[in-house]
Motif scaffolding. Structure first.
Motif, PDB file in Angstrom:
ATOM      1  N   UNK A 176       0.847  -1.196   0.000  1.00 38.80           N
ATOM      2  CA  UNK A 176       0.000   0.000   0.000  1.00 38.80           C
ATOM      3  C   UNK A 176       0.879   1.241   0.000  1.00 38.80           C
ATOM      4  N   UNK A 177       0.414   2.247  -0.693  1.00 43.27           N
ATOM      5  CA  UNK A 177       1.223   3.453  -0.832  1.00 43.27           C
ATOM      6  C   UNK A 177       1.274   4.211   0.482  1.00 43.27           C
ATOM      7  N   UNK A 178       2.415   4.746   0.787  1.00 45.12           N
ATOM      8  CA  UNK A 178       2.581   5.549   1.984  1.00 45.12           C
ATOM      9  C   UNK A 178       1.985   6.930   1.694  1.00 45.12           C
ATOM     10  N   UNK A 179       0.917   7.289   2.374  1.00 42.72           N
ATOM     11  CA  UNK A 179       0.255   8.550   2.016  1.00 42.72           C
ATOM     12  C   UNK A 179       1.136   9.776   2.226  1.00 42.72           C
ATOM     13  N   UNK A 180       2.110   9.661   3.117  1.00 41.20           N
ATOM     14  CA  UNK A 180       2.966  10.830   3.344  1.00 41.20           C
ATOM     15  C   UNK A 180       3.896  11.071   2.171  1.00 41.20           C
ATOM     16  N   UNK A 181       4.089  10.035   1.358  1.00 37.59           N
ATOM     17  CA  UNK A 181       4.979  10.181   0.213  1.00 37.59           C
ATOM     18  C   UNK A 181       4.248  10.517  -1.067  1.00 37.59           C
TER      19      UNK A 181
END
Lengths: 447, 223
Positions: free
Chosen positions: A272-277
């Motif tokens: 899952x994509x790291x939302x902070x990035x």
């Protein structure tokens, strides 16, 4: 980050560099693929001009064992020529996208080389004897006048200077509408796969007039296209298993026993994509540029624009290890988009024991990550260190703030000097690193 | 405003890259085209949402955010049209000249308002014809393409814009043009698979060069 490291405190030394010295690089000389054969004795490179150059390691000199054998040119041949597709008015580039060696079965060596559309099986064989003493021919090949033949003799083989011949044994063509990005030989040594942007085909090495389509992700309506295949590889041990990676950062593992068309994966590996990035360019930097199984077959490694990830085949929801290759570029993505560097496809490779992984970066830097010690090292392929057995000094990029001595700031990195292709000898600590048009060979220091 | 400018710059850059990738040896690369269109889409969404944010203070009804763009575009388009200068044709040759491409980026923002008038003119003629006059060689083909595109663009609209209202943003026709033309781009060579291609898919491949030029002229002019 430790300064030494990268595999049990190996010290890497310059060994050789191949290729022209000029700064003016001819486009045809740009190296596009590098591959050791299964024994490591041969090292093949392919370039943009469609040429394949094979280097052979000299047999080790047992007396002077301060270094391993050098690699010298063994064979050079033109594998692919530019072609023209008249139907679509398109030129087909002769650039060699991938080379894969077949395991050696007899005296000859075989390799597969591919450009965007056609795969070729090449046989590389040695000739070191030639027949002499024909009855009807002179030594230079001219035919003798039959009336002058008064005795009969049996031709004998006499030694000659070694000649290495490359001949195309099979041509596998017309099976790909899109551009071929990968080929991979099955562990059964009879079949191989070729992958383009939307399809994967299975071939038999003996049969050129047909191939089986095993993956097809082309949507019925091209308007709905959201992802393409970026790389594919067969499992090193299970002949029924292969993986393919996508431009969305996912890897699918497929089992050919499950069905003839492997559109439905057996496993889907996705983090899952790291939302902070999350950023403007997140989607395109998550595209996987290379996927490689470990020699053991237990793990696989993927390379996306900024990182290398190691996946355990038994765990689909996230990688077991992630290594940042050049995280300092994350804030520069817009500039990298402007100069097209964001589209660069870096490859990655394992060492023979699967304990260290390596990949390239910019400024002719390449990185190694030791999975056991968790240490990493950055080295540079440069002609400045070209005295044999010169130990390479670790490099460091300064992301921000005060630049220490010997560090390089991100802004002074040369983005035209990129290392996309690297290869590791299957048994020893010898690595081949390709800069734009040069091939560097490094070895570990042997005391 | 900065965000809008940046988004606009990236959109222009992407269009230029798409055009340039056609000129490269080996033809159109599907993966590259897909990546460029993803960046285009993100830039467009950013542009449109920045536009919406810029318009927010002007609206008196708080919950009407999604409908704001609908209220405002006619006014917006008209105001930009008024500022359009006569030499609206100028922007189109610029992206074609690859040497001047960087200047095209700079001037695109500069000549932003001008082409709106030109694009409106083209827009009406193309809508009335039910297709794109310069793009397809035959009447029959145009009819089929019209059906395909109308279906496709609505599909694409659903897929690409999470809030449907944003599709009817400040530049509704820009959005439509980009959706239609850049999905059409993906249909361009390699368009014909070895098996029987559907007739509509083969059509863009008939004259890929023309459609590409028209696409780019439209898209960039529409800025």
């Amino acid at each position: 980050m430790a300064e030494s490291g990268g595999g049990n405190d190996i010290q890497w030394c310059f060994s050789q560099v191949k290729g022209a010295v000029d700064d003016d690089v001819a486009e045809a000389d740009i190296i596009s693929t590098v591959e050791f054969n299964h024994s490591g004795e041969l090292l093949a490179t392919g370039d943009k001009g469609g040429r394949v150059v094979i280097f052979q390691q000299e047999q080790e000199n047992k007396i002077q064992s301060h270094s391993r054998g050098e690699y010298n040119v063994y064979s050079t041949f033109q594998s692919h020529e530019p072609e023209f597709d008249y139907l679509k008015s398109l030129e087909i580039e002769e650039k060699i996208n991938k080379i894969r060696w077949l395991p050696q079965k007899n005296a000859a060596q075989f390799l597969l080389s591919t450009n965007d559309k056609t795969i070729k099986l090449w046989k590389i064989s040695e000739r070191d004897k030639r027949p002499e003493g024909y009855n009807l021919k002179e030594e230079d090949g001219r035919y003798r006048d039959p009336t002058t033949v008064t005795t009969l003799r049996v031709p004998v083989f006499r030694p000659m200077d070694l000649m290495v011949e490359a001949s195309p044994r099979r041509i596998f063509a017309n099976a790909h509408t899109y551009h071929i990005n990968s080929i991979s030989i099955n562990s059964d040594y009879e079949t191989y796969l070729s992958a383009d942007d939307l399809r994967i085909n299975l071939w038999h090495l003996e049969i050129t007039d047909r191939s089986f389509n095993i993956v097809d992700i082309k949507p019925a309506n091209m308007e709905e296209l959201t992802e393409v295949i970026t790389a594919a590889e067969f499992h090193p041990n299970s002949c029924n298993t292969f993986v393919y990676s996508s431009s969305k950062g996912t890897i699918r593992l497929c089992d050919m026993r499950a069905s003839a068309l492997c559109d439905r994966h057996s496993k889907l590996f996705e983090e899952p994509e790291d939302p902070s990035n999350r950023s403007f360019f997140s989607e395109i930097i998550s595209s996987i540029s290379d996927v490689k199984f470990s020699h053991s077959g237990r793990y696989m490694m993927t390379r996306d624009y900024l990182s290398v990830k190691i996946w355990d085949l038994n765990m689909e929801n996230r990688p077991v290890e992630t290594y940042q290759v050049h995280e300092y570029l994350r804030s520069k993505l817009c500039s990298l988009y402007e100069n097209d560097c964001i589209f660069d496809k870096f490859e990655c490779c394992w060492n023979g024991s699967d304990s260290v992984v390596m990949t390239g970066s910019y400024n002719n830097f390449f990185r190694m990550f030791d999975r056991n010690t968790k240490r990493d090292i950055t080295l540079e392929a440069s002609r400045e260190n070209n005295k044999p057995r010169t130990v390479l000094k670790p490099r460091k990029v300064c992301a921000s703030g005060k630049r220490k001595k010997d560090e390089i700031s991100v802004d002074s990195l040369d983005f035209n000097k990129k290392i996309l292709h690297t290869a590791w000898h299957p048994k020893e600590n010898i690595i081949a690193v390709a800069t734009t048009n040069n091939l560097y060979i490094f070895q570990d220091k042997v005391n | 405003m900065e965000v809008q400018k940046e988004a606009q710059r990236i959109m222009t850059l992407s269009v230029w890259k798409m055009y340039h990738s056609r000129m490269q040896r080996g033809g159109l690369r599907l993966h590259r085209s897909l990546q460029l269109s993803l960046v285009m889409r993100s830039a467009r969404e950013l542009y449109l949402s920045a536009k919406v944010e810029a318009l927010e203070p002007e609206v008196s009804l708080p919950p009407a955010l999604p409908s704001d763009p609908r209220l405002h575009p006619p006014r917006e388009a008209e105001s930009t049209a008024e500022t359009a200068t006569p030499d609206g044709e100028h922007p189109s040759p610029e992206p074609m000249d690859t040497q001047e491409a960087p200047t095209a980026e700079e001037t695109s923002a500069y000549c932003g308002p001008r082409p709106a008038k030109v694009s409106r003119k083209r827009r009406s003629s193309s809508l009335s014809d039910g297709g794109d006059a310069g793009l397809v060689p035959s009447k029959k083909a145009r009819l089929e393409e019209k059906e395909e595109e109308e279906g496709a663009s609505s599909e694409v609209a659903d897929r690409l814009q999470p809030p449907p209202a944003q599709a009817e943003g400040a530049f509704p026709n820009l959005a439509r043009v980009l959706q239609r033309r850049f999905s059409g781009l993906l249909n361009c060579s390699p368009a014909a698979p070895p098996t029987a291609p559907p007739a509509c898919e083969a059509k863009p491949a008939c004259r890929p060069a023309d459609s590409m030029l028209n696409v780019l002229v439209r898209a960039v002019v529409a800025f």
